[in-house]
Write a protein that holds these residues in place. Structure first.
Motif, PDB file in Angstrom:
ATOM      1  N   GLY A   1     -59.179   5.561 -14.136  1.00  0.00           N
ATOM      2  CA  GLY A   1     -60.283   5.129 -13.773  1.00  0.00           C
ATOM      3  C   GLY A   1     -60.367   3.768 -13.328  1.00  0.00           C
ATOM      4  N   LYS A   2     -59.196   3.097 -12.868  1.00  0.00           N
ATOM      5  CA  LYS A   2     -59.433   1.795 -12.375  1.00  0.00           C
ATOM      6  C   LYS A   2     -58.494   1.675 -11.024  1.00  0.00           C
ATOM      7  CE  LYS A   2     -59.580  -0.831 -16.733  1.00  0.00           C
ATOM      8  NZ  LYS A   2     -58.601  -1.465 -17.748  1.00  0.00           N
ATOM      9  N   HIS A   3     -59.235   0.840 -10.179  1.00  0.00           N
ATOM     10  CA  HIS A   3     -58.436   0.497  -8.793  1.00  0.00           C
ATOM     11  C   HIS A   3     -57.964  -0.671  -8.656  1.00  0.00           C
ATOM     12  CE1 HIS A   3     -58.895   0.533  -4.317  1.00  0.00           C
ATOM     13  NE2 HIS A   3     -57.885   1.230  -4.468  1.00  0.00           N
ATOM     14  N   PHE A   4     -56.488  -0.488  -8.222  1.00  0.00           N
ATOM     15  CA  PHE A   4     -55.663  -1.785  -8.180  1.00  0.00           C
ATOM     16  C   PHE A   4     -55.268  -2.305  -6.471  1.00  0.00           C
ATOM     17  CE2 PHE A   4     -55.444   0.209 -12.218  1.00  0.00           C
ATOM     18  CZ  PHE A   4     -55.313  -0.896 -13.148  1.00  0.00           C
TER      19      PHE A   4
ATOM     20  N   HIS B   1     -57.476  -7.472 -11.600  1.00  0.00           N
ATOM     21  CA  HIS B   1     -56.809  -7.332 -12.646  1.00  0.00           C
ATOM     22  C   HIS B   1     -55.611  -7.863 -13.307  1.00  0.00           C
ATOM     23  CE1 HIS B   1     -59.311  -3.609 -12.881  1.00  0.00           C
ATOM     24  NE2 HIS B   1     -59.092  -3.407 -11.675  1.00  0.00           N
TER      25      HIS B   1
ATOM     26  N   GLU C   1     -51.431  -3.799 -13.632  1.00  0.00           N
ATOM     27  CA  GLU C   1     -51.901  -2.930 -14.483  1.00  0.00           C
ATOM     28  C   GLU C   1     -51.068  -3.091 -15.578  1.00  0.00           C
ATOM     29  OE1 GLU C   1     -50.956   1.187 -14.153  1.00  0.00           O
ATOM     30  OE2 GLU C   1     -52.892   1.737 -15.003  1.00  0.00           O
TER      31      GLU C   1
ATOM     32  N   ASP D   1     -53.025  -7.537  -8.292  1.00  0.00           N
ATOM     33  CA  ASP D   1     -53.486  -6.710  -9.189  1.00  0.00           C
ATOM     34  C   ASP D   1     -52.345  -6.410 -10.197  1.00  0.00           C
ATOM     35  OD1 ASP D   1     -56.207  -7.199  -8.721  1.00  0.00           O
ATOM     36  OD2 ASP D   1     -56.361  -5.217  -7.923  1.00  0.00           O
TER      37      ASP D   1
ATOM     38  N   SER E   1     -55.056   4.020  -7.675  1.00  0.00           N
ATOM     39  CA  SER E   1     -55.910   4.607  -8.784  1.00  0.00           C
ATOM     40  C   SER E   1     -55.128   4.901 -10.153  1.00  0.00           C
ATOM     41  CB  SER E   1     -56.893   5.294  -8.225  1.00  0.00           C
ATOM     42  OG  SER E   1     -57.717   4.408  -7.431  1.00  0.00           O
TER      43      SER E   1
END
Lengths: 219, 216
Positions: B163-166, B4, B172, B170, B160
């Motif tokens: 719905g996304k995992h970092f 990400h 966000e 990464d 998390s």
């Protein structure tokens, strides 16, 4: 994988006067500078000459070529005449001091001078630090090795890139100028133009895709 | 390698030099961990070089060159940009963030909250809240929203959200409105650099009343 740093030895039309000046001065200075047997050929060579042998003639040529443009850059960013001149002096002295760190495989002379001017402006006018990664930091994630046959030397990216910028639709070009010359982040642009943030972002993305395509063509 | 990324528009802002120090700090620390984004920023710097080439030359005061030449002798070579050095960050934390830490993470001045702790950076910057967050295993941050974007860079561990995992490296990007609640991975502390622009609002049912008091 996106293309990594490629060598750019673009021929800059703006550099021609500098070349003539450097050529003439290099003759006068050659006794002082035995390392410079041949006249400098490009802005990149001039910068290397400053870095390697503190060549004053090369510096003067760079100054004549770039100082007036750096001043325009700072004026566009809102500096008045006197403070722009002060910062031009500061930028050119920084060029002299840091020229040793210039690597022509990573950046053209214009790109390198742009980064110096950008950073000095942030430092002096914004009174903020410019956080940057350190390429020699052991904690840095290194780039994967690129096979040597894919590292093609780029001759004309500068020209092609400038053409791509000139051909951008006006509504994208406006945003690019705001980013580079008006100190406006994409959120500030949205406010200034009273456009939705999403519109600013999508226009910038379109511009970015076109400009980056000129780099992809290099490989 | 990070999955990400901050996104090209933010990288363009960074390369053009128009982002404030807290956001630039986060982007630059991501760059230390992301060769792909480093290559992109290099391209945008080339755009800057090309744009400078296209500018018309401004006339200079006649004596400016002489003035600069007069100072060259006193100007010693400088190996690189000068860096702020608070000088104590853990060696595994990449620059430039490491230079902003006065001690190792263990010895930082932390403020404790249920499930997480925070350390403020650049507190003098009025437009931003810049923090190192350390969130306990499987702990959630309070549900919140903000008026400006919030950027979180994972330094170690993972979380998390939406719905996304970092994972480490990464970023966000939470644009408002973005009522969200990051939850740390169960296998250890999650340590992040988080930059929030504009005020932060707690949005959980009970916590909402605490907004005026807490000022997280």
């Amino acid at each position: 994988m996106r293309p990594v740093a490629v060598c750019e030895t673009g021929q800059f039309s703006a550099s021609k006067s500098a070349l003539a000046a450097a050529g003439a001065l290099a003759v006068q200075n050659s006794a002082m500078d035995p390392g410079q047997g041949t006249p400098a050929r490009s802005a990149s060579d001039l910068l290397l000459a400053v870095g390697r042998s503190r060549n004053r003639a090369a510096f003067i040529a760079l100054f004549r070529d770039y100082a007036p443009r750096v001043k325009s850059y700072l004026r566009r960013l809102g500096a008045d005449n006197a403070s722009a001149e002060d910062l031009v002096q500061d930028v050119m002295l920084t060029v002299w001091r840091r020229a040793e760190t210039y690597d022509p495989a990573k950046a053209s002379a214009s790109t390198w001078i742009f980064t110096v001017a950008r950073n000095r402006r942030i430092d002096v006018f914004r009174r903020q630090a410019r956080p940057e990664f350190d390429p020699n930091d052991p904690a840095l994630q290194p780039a994967p090795e690129v096979a040597s046959d894919t590292r093609v030397e780029v001759k004309e990216t500068g020209i092609r890139l400038r053409r791509a910028i000139a051909e951008l639709p006006e509504q994208q070009a406006v945003l690019l100028r705001m980013a580079y010359f008006e100190d406006k982040s994409h959120t500030a642009m949205a406010e200034a133009l009273e456009l939705p943030l999403g519109t600013v972002k999508s226009r910038l993305r379109l511009a970015v895709i076109k400009l980056r395509a000129t780099f992809e063509d290099d490989l | 390698m990070p999955v990400h990324h901050p996104g090209e528009v933010l990288l363009l802002d960074y390369a053009a030099g128009n982002q404030d120090e807290p956001v630039s700090l986060l982007v630059a620390t991501h760059l230390a961990l992301c060769p792909d984004c480093r290559a992109t920023v290099e391209q945008f710097e080339r755009v800057g070089g090309a744009m400078i080439e296209e500018l018309e030359a401004s006339p200079l005061e006649a004596e400016l060159l002489e003035r600069v030449l007069g100072e060259l002798d006193g100007a010693d070579p400088e190996p690189g940009p000068t860096r702020p050095t608070a000088g104590g960050g853990d060696a595994w934390i990449p620059r430039p963030l490491r230079d902003y830490l006065s001690s190792t993470l263990d010895d930082l001045d932390w403020r404790n909250w249920p499930g997480f702790k925070e350390h403020r950076l650049l507190p003098e910057d009025p437009g931003y809240t810049t923090r190192i967050l350390s969130v306990g295993p499987a702990k959630a941050l309070p549900r919140h929203d903000h008026e400006g974007p919030e950027y979180s860079l994972v330094l170690s561990g993972g979380f998390s959200d939406a719905g996304k995992h970092f994972l480490a490296g990464d970023v966000e990007v939470a644009e408002p409105p973005s009522d969200h609640q990051p939850v740390a991975d169960p296998d250890g502390d999650c340590i992040c650099l988080t930059v929030t622009s504009g005020p932060l609002r707690l949005t959980g049912p009970l916590l909402r009343v605490l907004n005026p008091v807490l000022k997280i």
